[in-house]
Design an enzyme around this catalytic site. Structure first.
Site, short mmCIF file in Angstrom:
data_model
loop_
_atom_site.label_atom_id
_atom_site.label_comp_id
_atom_site.label_asym_id
_atom_site.label_seq_id
_atom_site.Cartn_x
_atom_site.Cartn_y
_atom_site.Cartn_z
N THR A 122 0.85 -1.20 0.00
CA THR A 122 0.00 0.00 0.00
C THR A 122 0.88 1.24 0.00
OG1 THR A 122 -1.63 -1.23 1.21
CG2 THR A 122 -1.87 1.15 1.22
N PHE A 153 -5.52 -6.71 -1.55
CA PHE A 153 -6.66 -6.62 -0.63
C PHE A 153 -6.70 -7.89 0.21
CE2 PHE A 153 -7.65 -4.27 -4.52
CZ PHE A 153 -7.93 -3.01 -4.00
N LYS A 205 -7.30 1.52 -3.05
CA LYS A 205 -6.83 0.79 -1.87
C LYS A 205 -7.13 1.56 -0.59
CE LYS A 205 -4.96 -1.83 0.99
NZ LYS A 205 -4.03 -2.90 1.16
N ASN A 209 -10.01 0.54 2.42
CA ASN A 209 -9.70 0.32 3.83
C ASN A 209 -10.35 1.36 4.73
OD1 ASN A 209 -8.39 -2.06 3.52
ND2 ASN A 209 -6.34 -1.31 3.96
N LEU A 251 -19.61 -5.56 10.09
CA LEU A 251 -20.61 -4.92 10.94
C LEU A 251 -20.57 -5.55 12.33
CD1 LEU A 251 -24.04 -4.20 9.21
CD2 LEU A 251 -22.28 -2.60 9.96
N GLY A 254 -16.86 -4.37 18.43
CA GLY A 254 -15.77 -4.96 19.20
C GLY A 254 -14.99 -3.90 19.93
N CYS A 261 -2.92 -2.61 8.90
CA CYS A 261 -3.43 -1.82 7.76
C CYS A 261 -4.36 -0.68 8.14
CB CYS A 261 -4.15 -2.75 6.78
SG CYS A 261 -3.01 -3.82 5.90
N LYS A 322 -6.63 -9.74 15.82
CA LYS A 322 -7.86 -10.47 15.53
C LYS A 322 -7.51 -11.95 15.61
CE LYS A 322 -7.25 -10.77 10.54
NZ LYS A 322 -7.80 -10.56 9.21
C1 UDX Z 1 -7.30 -5.47 6.18
C2 UDX Z 1 -8.20 -5.45 4.94
O1 UDX Z 1 -9.39 -6.20 5.19
C3 UDX Z 1 -7.47 -5.99 3.74
O2 UDX Z 1 -8.29 -5.94 2.59
C4 UDX Z 1 -6.24 -5.12 3.57
O3 UDX Z 1 -5.57 -5.34 2.42
C5 UDX Z 1 -5.35 -5.23 4.80
O4 UDX Z 1 -6.10 -4.77 5.91
P1 UDX Z 1 -6.50 -7.20 8.03
O5 UDX Z 1 -5.70 -6.08 8.61
O6 UDX Z 1 -5.86 -8.52 7.88
O7 UDX Z 1 -7.02 -6.80 6.57
O8 UDX Z 1 -7.75 -7.38 8.97
P2 UDX Z 1 -9.35 -7.31 8.86
O9 UDX Z 1 -9.88 -8.68 8.84
O10 UDX Z 1 -9.78 -6.41 7.78
O11 UDX Z 1 -9.70 -6.67 10.28
C6 UDX Z 1 -9.15 -5.41 10.66
C7 UDX Z 1 -9.58 -5.04 12.07
O12 UDX Z 1 -10.97 -4.76 12.12
C8 UDX Z 1 -9.33 -6.13 13.10
O13 UDX Z 1 -8.85 -5.53 14.28
C9 UDX Z 1 -10.70 -6.73 13.32
O14 UDX Z 1 -10.85 -7.34 14.57
C10 UDX Z 1 -11.58 -5.51 13.16
N1 UDX Z 1 -12.96 -5.81 12.76
C11 UDX Z 1 -13.20 -6.38 11.54
C12 UDX Z 1 -14.01 -5.49 13.60
O15 UDX Z 1 -13.82 -4.97 14.70
N2 UDX Z 1 -15.29 -5.72 13.16
C13 UDX Z 1 -15.57 -6.28 11.96
O16 UDX Z 1 -16.76 -6.46 11.65
C14 UDX Z 1 -14.49 -6.63 11.12
#
Ligand code: UDX
Length: 431
Positions: A122, A153, A205, A209, A251, A254, A261, A322
Site C-alpha cells: 500500500t 486486498f 486501496k 480500507n 458490521l 468490538g 493496515c 484479531k
Molecule cells: C485489512 C483489509 O481487510 C485488507 O483488505 C487489507 O488489504 C489489509 O487490511 P486485516 O488487517 O488482515 O485486513 O484485517 P481485517 O480482517 O480487515 O480486520 C481489521 C480489524 O478490524 C481487526 O482488528 C478486526 O478485529 C476488526 N474488525 C473487523 C471489527 O472490529 N469488526 C468487523 O466487523 C471486522
C-alpha cells in the site's frame, strides 16, 4: 507463463510469491533477511497463515519458486518485479517510502528492457510516478522500464484465499498494453479486472480500507447507543445487513479495529487529505471513535470490578489484533492491556498464537500457556480476541478459577444467557 520477482517476503510478499507460483509462474522471492530466506527455501513458513505452508511446499517441489537474499539478482531475470516491502507509518501519519525507494535504486540498472515494476504494497497516491522517477534517476532505461500499481486486498489469516479468489484485481497504469501484460498474470483467476490510471488504483486501496474502518466505527457507535437504549446491536446489525446495499460484513462491534493496515492507512489518507487542503472530518471521526472504543473497554472493565483497576488481577484471553493470526501489530488488545497495567492492575494473558512476544510489547504483562491457569484468582476475565476456541471453553471450570465469575466479552462471542445461568456477571458490547 512469466518470470516474476517478488521483493519482500512478509505477509504480502510471501502470499504473492506462493500464489503466483501456484498459478504457474516462475517466481523468485527476495528478502534482506538471510535467515528468513534460508528457512523459506526449506519450506518453513515464519508466519501463521492458513494454506501458506502447503503452497510453499508445492512451489518449492515444482521448482517454480525459490528465495534469494537481495532484490537485485531476483529482479535482473524477471519480466515483472513486485514491490512488497513495508511502508510503515511516519511520525506525521504519512507512509514512509524509504524501503520502496531503496529497492528501486538497488534494482534500477539490473532491470531488463520491458520489465514491469509493480507496486503491490500500500503506497500513497503518486507512488507509481515516484517509483518511475527513482528508477530513472538511478539509471534505469527510462522508456523501457514501466511501473504499475496493483494493490493487494489480503486479509491476514485468509490471505491465500483472498489472493486466489479475489473480489477484484485492480491495475493502475498509464499504458494499456502494460496493464494487459500485468492482467495476464491473473489469467487463471475468476475475478473482474479493473484497469485504471495509477492515481485511481492507489486511491481505491486507501478508500476501501477507510470505508471498512468507517463501517466498524459506525457499528461500534451504534453498539454504544444500543447500550443506552436497551437494544441489542447484534439484532440491529442483522436487520441492517439484510439490506444488500449495506451487507453483513464488517458490521461486528468490538474493541475497535487494529492490525497492520487500518490504523496506518487511515492515518496516511488523513495526511494526504491535509496536504491537499481537504478537511476529511468524517474519517477523523472514524479514527476518534476507534480510539474511544479501546478506552471504553477499559471503562467497562473498571466498572465490572467495582470502580478501580488498581490492585485487581485481570485474566485476558486473546492478544493478537484479531483471531487466526499471530500478528500483534496495532492490536487493540495490547492497547487495552497497557491501559489496565497503567491503572495498576495485574494482567495475566493467554493467546493461542502470540506467545511470549506479547510480553515484550506490554511490559509488566504476564503471559501464560493455559487459558484456565491465567484465570486463577483473577477478579475478572476479559476476552479481547475472537479465537473460536474461546467459545468452547469449560466455563464451569473458569468460574471455579476466577475469584468472582465476571466476564467482559469485547467480541460478543460468548452466550450471555448460558453464562448468567452459570453464575457469571456478563458484559458484552452493545447487547
Ligand atoms: C485489512 C483489509 O481487510 C485488507 O483488505 C487489507 O488489504 C489489509 O487490511 P486485516 O488487517 O488482515 O485486513 O484485517 P481485517 O480482517 O480487515 O480486520 C481489521 C480489524 O478490524 C481487526 O482488528 C478486526 O478485529 C476488526 N474488525 C473487523 C471489527 O472490529 N469488526 C468487523 O466487523 C471486522
Amino acid at each position: 507463463m512469466a518470470d516474476v520477482a517478488v521483493i519482500g517476503a512478509g505477509y504480502v510478499g510471501l502470499t504473492t510469491a506462493v500464489c503466483l507460483a501456484h498459478l504457474g509462474h516462475d517466481v523468485i522471492g527476495a528478502d534482506i533477511d538471510e535467515d528468513r530466506v534460508e528457512r523459506l527455501n526449506k519450506g518453513e513458513v515464519p508466519i501463521l497463515e492458513d494454506g501458506l505452508p502447503e503452497l510453499l511446499a508445492e512451489g518449492l517441489a515444482s521448482k517454480r519458486l525459490r528465495f534469494v537474499v537481495g532484490a537485485r539478482n531476483a529482479a535482473s531475470v524477471a519480466d515483472f518485479v513486485f514491490l512488497c516491502v513495508p511502508t510503515p507509518q511516519g511520525d506525521d501519519g504519512s507512509a514512509d517510502l524509504s524501503f520502496v525507494d531503496a529497492v528501486a535504486r538497488e534494482i534500477a540498472t539490473a532491470l531488463r528492457p520491458g520489465t514491469v515494476v509493480i507496486n503491490k504494497s500500500t503506497m500513497p497516491v503518486g507512488s507509481t510516478k515516484r517509483v518511475q522517477r527513482v528508477l530513472a534517476e538511478a539509471g534505469a532505461p527510462h522508456e523501457d522500464v514501466l511501473v504499475a500499481s496493483n494493490p493487494e486486498f489480503l486479509r491476514e489469516g485468509t490471505s491465500v484465499r483472498d489472493f486466489l479468489q479475489p473480489n477484484r484485481v485492480v491495475i493502475g497504469c498509464t499504458d494499456t498494453s502494460v496493464a494487459v501484460r500485468v492482467s495476464e498474470l491473473y489469467r487463471n483467476l475468476n475475478a473482474p479486472i479493473l484497469v485504471t490510471d495509477p492515481a485511481s488504483a492507489e486511491m481505491i486501496k486507501y478508500a476501501s480500507n477507510a470505508f471498512l474502518a468507517t463501517k466498524i466505527s459506525f457499528v461500534n457507535a451504534i453498539a454504544n447507543l444500543c447500550e443506552a437504549v436497551d437494544a441489542d446491536v447484534r439484532e440491529v446489525a442483522l436487520g441492517m445487513g439484510y439490506d444488500q446495499r449495506i451487507g453483513f460484513e464488517f458490521l461486528y462491534p468490538g474493541p475497535g479495529y487494529g492490525g497492520s493496515c487500518f490504523p496506518k492507512d487511515t492515518a496516511a489518507l488523513l495526511y494526504a487529505a491535509e496536504q491537499s487542503g481537504y478537511d476529511f472530518s468524517l474519517l477523523k471521526g472514524v479514527v476518534r471513535v476507534n480510539r474511544e472504543q479501546h478506552e471504553r473497554m477499559v471503562t467497562k472493565l473498571t466498572a465490572l470490578v467495582g470502580g478501580s483497576l488498581s490492585g485487581r488481577t485481570i485474566a485476558v484471553w486473546g492478544l493478537t489484533f484479531k483471531a487466526n493470526t499471530d500478528d500483534l501489530r496495532d492490536s487493540p488488545a495490547l492497547v487495552i492491556v497497557r491501559r489496565m497495567l497503567e491503572e495498576g492492575a495485574t494482567v495475566r494473558a493467554y493467546d493461542p498464537a502470540a506467545g511470549e512476544r506479547a510480553a515484550e510489547l506490554a511490559p509488566g504483562l504476564e503471559v501464560g500457556a493455559d487459558p484456565y491457569e491465567v484465570c486463577h484468582d483473577a477478579d475478572a476475565l476479559a476476552v479481547l480476541t475472537e479465537w473460536d476456541a474461546f467459545r468452547w471453553m469449560n466455563f464451569d471450570r473458569v468460574a471455579q478459577m476466577l475469584q468472582t465469575p465476571t466476564v467482559l466479552d469485547t467480541r460478543n462471542i460468548l452466550d450471555p444467557a448460558a453464562l448468567r445461568r452459570q453464575g457469571f456477571t456478563y458484559e458484552g458490547v452493545g447487547r
